[in-house]
Enzyme design. Structure first.
Site, PDB file in Angstrom:
ATOM      1  N   ASN A  59       5.812  -3.474  -0.817  1.00  0.00           N
ATOM      2  CA  ASN A  59       6.357  -2.430  -1.169  1.00  0.00           C
ATOM      3  C   ASN A  59       6.462  -1.019   0.106  1.00  0.00           C
ATOM      4  OD1 ASN A  59       6.240  -2.957  -3.830  1.00  0.00           O
ATOM      5  ND2 ASN A  59       4.287  -2.783  -3.955  1.00  0.00           N
ATOM      6  N   HIS A  71       4.528   0.108   1.974  1.00  0.00           N
ATOM      7  CA  HIS A  71       3.333   0.986   2.599  1.00  0.00           C
ATOM      8  C   HIS A  71       2.141   0.267   2.897  1.00  0.00           C
ATOM      9  CE1 HIS A  71       2.270   1.255  -1.997  1.00  0.00           C
ATOM     10  NE2 HIS A  71       1.896   0.224  -1.585  1.00  0.00           N
ATOM     11  N   CYS A 131       0.712   5.768   2.951  1.00  0.00           N
ATOM     12  CA  CYS A 131       0.828   5.756   4.413  1.00  0.00           C
ATOM     13  C   CYS A 131       2.037   4.995   4.710  1.00  0.00           C
ATOM     14  CB  CYS A 131      -0.246   5.512   5.336  1.00  0.00           C
ATOM     15  SG  CYS A 131      -0.273   5.472   6.871  1.00  0.00           S
TER      16      CYS A 131
END
Length: 424
Positions: free
Chosen positions: A319, A321, A356
């Site tokens: 994904n 992240h 993040c």
């Protein structure tokens, strides 16, 4: 030699004379697996092969292009001699090479059989160790076994907390995969995939009672159940396969996020209908959520700060992240080395606030809620730490709280929570 004899019995012999062929067949019948003539009993007396009297000459070519076969002499009890032909020298060169290869393979097989058996003697400990797992408790719980490998242990020869957390995540994904609910192959159901929705974790609570060692086989059980209208709870119970004792208990809270907009989303009714058959409707969590609020740290209150942390490409999931397990490694990097050497992480409570992504720069802050004796590893009592992971601009990514116990101190924590049953 035994391979040569077995192969020669199926090959046609050159026709020199009927008497010599009969003699060859008689010799073949009298040879044992070692290539020596066996003792036979007849009216003319016993015949025995004298190895010292056997003389064999190599193959020579005749003018007709055929093969010339020299005789070997065999002494018997009546001092009479008979013409025998050697089987190996009767063969053309190509067949001889083939039989040499067969004999070599045969000897290699025999050598392999003589190697001591180093397999694990307890197959029950390896049951399902490398499979995707299975559904148990009437299909309400998913179970999978894991083998603790050498690259998953720390300096104290026990598994790291990151390794255990990765196994929890793997079991959750395999749960959905075996239920046929992975629309894109990783984390999203078919209905979620249509709407570009993914699950993201917002809370994680973990309690470790015992860390497994290299070579141990652990059993992970996981199950999910709704939490409110727009969230899902997932719990795990990890046990030692050999002893049956609890290793770890964990609970988590997940919400949906739009993969394109990166914003939180409500759970569509189609997704709810899709997942309900595989969720437990009502069950007590294995760890109680005490509703604690974690304090925010800053550089003025934190006792240990590490700046300039950046995600590597290998830290990202599909994904795009950072995997949530990587956050745990970052907050532990700012824990004092004396704590890591003398204490073991007993429990942690994590609040994930932002994702993040690649290119981010982070700061990791830690403060130790204990005296100097604890920090220096001289205290037998536990240690509590507060953690904060933030972007370099100050926006929070994750808050955390960890509790540590001394490695020499064994604590009987008792039972925490309950395991779901089919009737619950």
């Amino acid at each position: 030699m035994s391979a040569s004899i077995m192969a020669s019995s199926s090959l046609p012999l050159p026709s020199s004379s009927s008497s010599s062929a009969a003699s060859a067949r008689a010799a073949s019948d009298s040879l044992d697996v070692r290539g020596f003539a066996a003792k036979t009993t007849s009216s003319t007396g016993a015949m025995q092969l004298n190895a010292s009297s056997v003389q064999a000459t190599p193959i020579t070519s005749s003018s007709a292009g055929g093969l010339k076969y020299e005789n070997i002499e065999v002494e018997d009890g009546s001092n009479s001699s008979m013409a025998l032909q050697t089987f190996y020298n009767q063969l053309p060169p190509d067949w001889s090479k083939l039989l040499v290869a067969i004999a070599t393979a045969f000897l290699a097989t025999e050598k392999q059989r003589s190697v001591p058996d180093c397999k694990v003697r307890r197959p029950d400990m390896l049951a399902d160790a490398f499979g995707l797992g299975k559904f148990v408790k009437d299909g309400s719980v998913f179970r999978q076994n894991f083998f603790i490998r050498s690259y998953e242990i720390e300096a104290d020869q026990t598994a790291s907390i990151e390794a255990l957390m990765n196994q929890l995540q793997e079991t959750a994904l395999n749960h959905m995969k075996c239920a046929g609910l992975l629309g894109d192959g990783f984390g999203s159901t078919p209905e979620m995939y249509k709407r570009s929705l993914i699950w993201v974790v917002t809370k994680m609570q973990v309690h470790v009672e015992k860390y497994p060692s290299w070579g141990d086989v652990i059993q992970v059980e996981t199950w999910g159940f709704p939490s409110g209208k727009n969230a899902m709870r997932r719990d795990w119970h990890v046990k030692d396969v050999e002893t049956g004792k609890t290793i770890l208990k964990a609970t988590s809270l997940w919400v949906m996020m739009n993969k394109r907009t990166r914003r939180l989303s409500k759970v569509p009714e189609e997704v709810r209908t899709e997942t309900e058959p595989y969720f437990i409707p009502k069950v007590a969590a294995i760890l109680d959520d005490d509703g604690r609020r974690l304090p925010k740290l800053d550089t003025s209150t934190a006792t240990h700060v590490q700046k300039g942390l950046t995600p590597h490409w290998s830290d990202l999931d599909t994904n795009q992240h950072v995997n949530n397990v990587k956050y745990i490694g970052w907050i532990l990097e700012t824990s004092p080395i004396s704590i890591l050497e003398n204490y073991k992480l007993e429990s942690m409570f994590l609040e994930y606030r932002r994702e993040c992504r690649r290119g981010s720069v982070l700061d990791s802050l830690t403060t130790v809620s204990a005296g100097a004796d604890c920090i220096n590893g001289n205290s037998e009592s536990g240690i509590e730490c507060q953690h904060l992971l933030q972007f370099e601009g100050g926006a929070e990514i994750m808050r955390g709280q960890t509790q540590w116990r001394h490695k020499q101190h064994r604590k009987n924590t008792g039972s925490v929570g309950v395991l779901p049953t089919a009737s619950s």
